[in-house]
Scaffold this motif. Sequence first.
Motif, PDB file in Angstrom:
ATOM      1  N   GLU A 192       2.371  -1.962  -2.372  1.00 22.45           N
ATOM      2  CA  GLU A 192       2.659  -1.509  -4.100  1.00 22.45           C
ATOM      3  C   GLU A 192       3.656  -1.918  -5.497  1.00 22.45           C
ATOM      4  OE1 GLU A 192       2.357   3.397  -4.236  1.00 22.45           O
ATOM      5  OE2 GLU A 192       1.181   3.300  -2.890  1.00 22.45           O
ATOM      6  N   ASP A 193       4.822  -2.152  -4.411  1.00 21.40           N
ATOM      7  CA  ASP A 193       6.242  -2.062  -4.977  1.00 21.40           C
ATOM      8  C   ASP A 193       5.986  -4.048  -5.330  1.00 21.40           C
ATOM      9  OD1 ASP A 193       7.227  -0.056  -4.981  1.00 21.40           O
ATOM     10  OD2 ASP A 193       7.606  -0.460  -2.953  1.00 21.40           O
ATOM     11  N   CYS A 194       5.657  -4.857  -4.392  1.00 25.54           N
ATOM     12  CA  CYS A 194       5.726  -6.195  -3.873  1.00 25.54           C
ATOM     13  C   CYS A 194       3.912  -6.521  -5.563  1.00 25.54           C
ATOM     14  CB  CYS A 194       4.783  -7.282  -2.759  1.00 25.54           C
ATOM     15  SG  CYS A 194       6.246  -7.071  -1.909  1.00 25.54           S
ATOM     16  N   HIS A 207       2.872  -7.844   6.234  1.00 21.21           N
ATOM     17  CA  HIS A 207       2.537  -6.799   7.013  1.00 21.21           C
ATOM     18  C   HIS A 207       2.188  -5.219   5.488  1.00 21.21           C
ATOM     19  CE1 HIS A 207       1.366  -9.039  10.414  1.00 21.21           C
ATOM     20  NE2 HIS A 207       2.635  -9.231  10.692  1.00 21.21           N
ATOM     21  N   LEU A 208       1.351  -4.713   6.187  1.00 22.27           N
ATOM     22  CA  LEU A 208       1.548  -3.054   5.344  1.00 22.27           C
ATOM     23  C   LEU A 208       2.464  -1.841   6.480  1.00 22.27           C
ATOM     24  CD1 LEU A 208      -1.724  -3.888   3.352  1.00 22.27           C
ATOM     25  CD2 LEU A 208       0.844  -4.365   2.565  1.00 22.27           C
ATOM     26  N   ARG A 209       2.897  -1.155   5.554  1.00 23.38           N
ATOM     27  CA  ARG A 209       2.964  -0.196   5.974  1.00 23.38           C
ATOM     28  C   ARG A 209       2.884   1.463   4.954  1.00 23.38           C
ATOM     29  NH1 ARG A 209       3.081  -2.912   9.628  1.00 23.38           N
ATOM     30  NH2 ARG A 209       4.661  -4.012  10.406  1.00 23.38           N
ATOM     31  N   LEU A 210       2.169   2.235   6.032  1.00 24.81           N
ATOM     32  CA  LEU A 210       1.960   3.942   5.371  1.00 24.81           C
ATOM     33  C   LEU A 210       3.314   4.783   5.083  1.00 24.81           C
ATOM     34  CD1 LEU A 210       0.204   5.320   3.914  1.00 24.81           C
ATOM     35  CD2 LEU A 210      -1.099   5.577   5.947  1.00 24.81           C
ATOM     36  N   CYS A 211       3.612   5.466   4.566  1.00 22.38           N
ATOM     37  CA  CYS A 211       4.560   6.768   5.024  1.00 22.38           C
ATOM     38  C   CYS A 211       3.659   7.778   4.803  1.00 22.38           C
ATOM     39  CB  CYS A 211       4.926   6.765   3.151  1.00 22.38           C
ATOM     40  SG  CYS A 211       6.347   8.318   3.176  1.00 22.38           S
ATOM     41  N   LEU A 212       3.483   8.221   5.795  1.00 25.55           N
ATOM     42  CA  LEU A 212       3.067   9.935   6.463  1.00 25.55           C
ATOM     43  C   LEU A 212       3.591  10.761   5.432  1.00 25.55           C
ATOM     44  CD1 LEU A 212       2.589   9.025   9.840  1.00 25.55           C
ATOM     45  CD2 LEU A 212       1.013   8.282   7.919  1.00 25.55           C
ATOM     46  N   CYS A 239       3.678  10.784   1.958  1.00 22.99           N
ATOM     47  CA  CYS A 239       3.274  10.304   0.443  1.00 22.99           C
ATOM     48  C   CYS A 239       2.247  10.008   0.570  1.00 22.99           C
ATOM     49  CB  CYS A 239       4.710  10.575  -0.772  1.00 22.99           C
ATOM     50  SG  CYS A 239       5.486   8.939  -0.733  1.00 22.99           S
ATOM     51  N   GLY A 240       2.293   8.614   1.441  1.00 21.75           N
ATOM     52  CA  GLY A 240       0.921   7.633   1.055  1.00 21.75           C
ATOM     53  C   GLY A 240       1.611   7.031   0.431  1.00 21.75           C
ATOM     54  N   HIS A 241       2.336   6.781   0.233  1.00 22.12           N
ATOM     55  CA  HIS A 241       3.418   4.734  -0.341  1.00 22.12           C
ATOM     56  C   HIS A 241       2.748   3.917   0.804  1.00 22.12           C
ATOM     57  CE1 HIS A 241       6.421   1.753  -0.911  1.00 22.12           C
ATOM     58  NE2 HIS A 241       6.167   2.332  -2.565  1.00 22.12           N
ATOM     59  N   ILE A 242       2.502   3.016   0.383  1.00 18.67           N
ATOM     60  CA  ILE A 242       2.097   1.254   0.523  1.00 18.67           C
ATOM     61  C   ILE A 242       2.815   0.894   0.868  1.00 18.67           C
ATOM     62  CG2 ILE A 242       0.167  -0.110   1.091  1.00 18.67           C
ATOM     63  CD1 ILE A 242      -1.235   2.592   1.713  1.00 18.67           C
ATOM     64  N   GLY A 243       3.776   0.002   2.127  1.00 20.38           N
ATOM     65  CA  GLY A 243       4.975  -0.736   1.337  1.00 20.38           C
ATOM     66  C   GLY A 243       4.773  -1.835   2.546  1.00 20.38           C
TER      67      GLY A 243
END
Length: 96
Positions: free
Chosen positions: A24-26, A35-40, A42-46
């Motif tokens: 989302e931020d990039c 690679h992508l990671r999901l915050c468990l 709030c669902g933020h994709i970083g």
Amino acid sequence: MTDVCTHLDTIQVASLPEGVPGCEDCRRIGRSWVHLRLCLTCGHIGCCDSSPNRHATAHARSAQHPIIRSLEPGEDWCWCYEDEIAFDVDLAGRGA
């Protein structure tokens, strides 16, 4: 560091998102990611720490959301930044 994650109660995400377009931020700043990671929480994709901007870790620290999950195909591991431990979570079985 502990042998178990003590932050499982922070997991609010009950399923994996479909069709993730990227970090989302990039995307917002026009940068690339590895690679992508999901915050468990709030669902933020970083993006991961191998990415130039390390947005998943930055989000975890600023939002105080301790657990991420890999969004890479074939990977189902989670990481707790607070307890510094990797583990698996069955999101479908949590009923969050």
